[in-house]
Design a protein around this motif. Sequence first.
Motif, PDB file in Angstrom:
ATOM      1  N   SER A 247       0.816  -1.216   0.000  1.00  0.00           N
ATOM      2  CA  SER A 247       0.000   0.000   0.000  1.00  0.00           C
ATOM      3  C   SER A 247       0.849   1.265   0.000  1.00  0.00           C
ATOM      4  O   SER A 247       0.469   2.261  -0.610  1.00  0.00           O
ATOM      5  CB  SER A 247      -0.954  -0.006   1.195  1.00  0.00           C
ATOM      6  OG  SER A 247      -0.229  -0.087   2.402  1.00  0.00           O
ATOM      7  N   GLU A 248       1.996   1.241   0.660  1.00  0.00           N
ATOM      8  CA  GLU A 248       2.869   2.413   0.643  1.00  0.00           C
ATOM      9  C   GLU A 248       3.351   2.703  -0.775  1.00  0.00           C
ATOM     10  O   GLU A 248       3.383   3.856  -1.206  1.00  0.00           O
ATOM     11  CB  GLU A 248       4.069   2.209   1.573  1.00  0.00           C
ATOM     12  CG  GLU A 248       4.973   3.427   1.645  1.00  0.00           C
ATOM     13  CD  GLU A 248       6.145   3.254   2.597  1.00  0.00           C
ATOM     14  OE1 GLU A 248       6.988   4.162   2.640  1.00  0.00           O
ATOM     15  OE2 GLU A 248       6.221   2.214   3.281  1.00  0.00           O
ATOM     16  N   ASP A 249       3.721   1.658  -1.507  1.00  0.00           N
ATOM     17  CA  ASP A 249       4.135   1.831  -2.896  1.00  0.00           C
ATOM     18  C   ASP A 249       3.005   2.403  -3.746  1.00  0.00           C
ATOM     19  O   ASP A 249       3.232   3.259  -4.611  1.00  0.00           O
ATOM     20  CB  ASP A 249       4.588   0.493  -3.500  1.00  0.00           C
ATOM     21  CG  ASP A 249       5.848  -0.044  -2.861  1.00  0.00           C
ATOM     22  OD1 ASP A 249       6.731   0.755  -2.511  1.00  0.00           O
ATOM     23  OD2 ASP A 249       5.942  -1.283  -2.709  1.00  0.00           O
ATOM     24  N   ALA A 250       1.786   1.958  -3.491  1.00  0.00           N
ATOM     25  CA  ALA A 250       0.634   2.463  -4.238  1.00  0.00           C
ATOM     26  C   ALA A 250       0.452   3.960  -3.991  1.00  0.00           C
ATOM     27  O   ALA A 250       0.166   4.714  -4.928  1.00  0.00           O
ATOM     28  CB  ALA A 250      -0.623   1.696  -3.852  1.00  0.00           C
ATOM     29  N   TYR A 251       0.621   4.397  -2.749  1.00  0.00           N
ATOM     30  CA  TYR A 251       0.506   5.825  -2.454  1.00  0.00           C
ATOM     31  C   TYR A 251       1.636   6.628  -3.091  1.00  0.00           C
ATOM     32  O   TYR A 251       1.429   7.754  -3.533  1.00  0.00           O
ATOM     33  CB  TYR A 251       0.451   6.072  -0.944  1.00  0.00           C
ATOM     34  CG  TYR A 251      -0.907   5.786  -0.369  1.00  0.00           C
ATOM     35  CD1 TYR A 251      -1.989   6.607  -0.660  1.00  0.00           C
ATOM     36  CD2 TYR A 251      -1.123   4.687   0.452  1.00  0.00           C
ATOM     37  CE1 TYR A 251      -3.255   6.347  -0.153  1.00  0.00           C
ATOM     38  CE2 TYR A 251      -2.383   4.409   0.967  1.00  0.00           C
ATOM     39  CZ  TYR A 251      -3.435   5.244   0.655  1.00  0.00           C
ATOM     40  OH  TYR A 251      -4.683   4.981   1.151  1.00  0.00           O
ATOM     41  N   ILE A 252       2.817   6.070  -3.159  1.00  0.00           N
ATOM     42  CA  ILE A 252       3.929   6.740  -3.828  1.00  0.00           C
ATOM     43  C   ILE A 252       3.632   6.887  -5.321  1.00  0.00           C
ATOM     44  O   ILE A 252       3.861   7.944  -5.914  1.00  0.00           O
ATOM     45  CB  ILE A 252       5.257   5.991  -3.583  1.00  0.00           C
ATOM     46  CG1 ILE A 252       5.670   6.129  -2.126  1.00  0.00           C
ATOM     47  CG2 ILE A 252       6.358   6.502  -4.512  1.00  0.00           C
ATOM     48  CD1 ILE A 252       6.816   5.233  -1.709  1.00  0.00           C
ATOM     49  N   LEU A 253       3.100   5.827  -5.930  1.00  0.00           N
ATOM     50  CA  LEU A 253       2.728   5.897  -7.343  1.00  0.00           C
ATOM     51  C   LEU A 253       1.628   6.930  -7.559  1.00  0.00           C
ATOM     52  O   LEU A 253       1.642   7.669  -8.549  1.00  0.00           O
ATOM     53  CB  LEU A 253       2.276   4.522  -7.838  1.00  0.00           C
ATOM     54  CG  LEU A 253       3.354   3.457  -7.928  1.00  0.00           C
ATOM     55  CD1 LEU A 253       2.739   2.101  -8.256  1.00  0.00           C
ATOM     56  CD2 LEU A 253       4.411   3.823  -8.954  1.00  0.00           C
ATOM     57  N   LEU A 254       0.689   7.017  -6.635  1.00  0.00           N
ATOM     58  CA  LEU A 254      -0.364   8.018  -6.728  1.00  0.00           C
ATOM     59  C   LEU A 254       0.211   9.433  -6.643  1.00  0.00           C
ATOM     60  O   LEU A 254      -0.201  10.328  -7.379  1.00  0.00           O
ATOM     61  CB  LEU A 254      -1.394   7.800  -5.619  1.00  0.00           C
ATOM     62  CG  LEU A 254      -2.573   8.749  -5.589  1.00  0.00           C
ATOM     63  CD1 LEU A 254      -3.371   8.666  -6.873  1.00  0.00           C
ATOM     64  CD2 LEU A 254      -3.452   8.436  -4.393  1.00  0.00           C
TER      65      LEU A 254
END
Length: 50
Positions: free
Chosen positions: A17-24
Motif C-alpha cells: 500500500s505504501e508503494d501504491a501511495y507513492i505511485l499516486l
Amino acid sequence: MSAGLATLHDLKTVYDSEDAYILLEILSVRNWNTAQAGRGATQSHRVPFG
C-alpha cells in the motif's frame, strides 16, 4: 493503473500500500506539471491589450 506506472497484477503481487501511495503521488505531480505546462503555453499566445 491506466497511467502506465504499474499493472493491476503488480499492485496485487509486487507492491504494498505504501508503494501504491507513492505511485499516486507521482501521478498527481505528473498531472499538475502537465496542467501547468498547458496553462503556460496558453498564456504565452495571448494578444497584449486585447
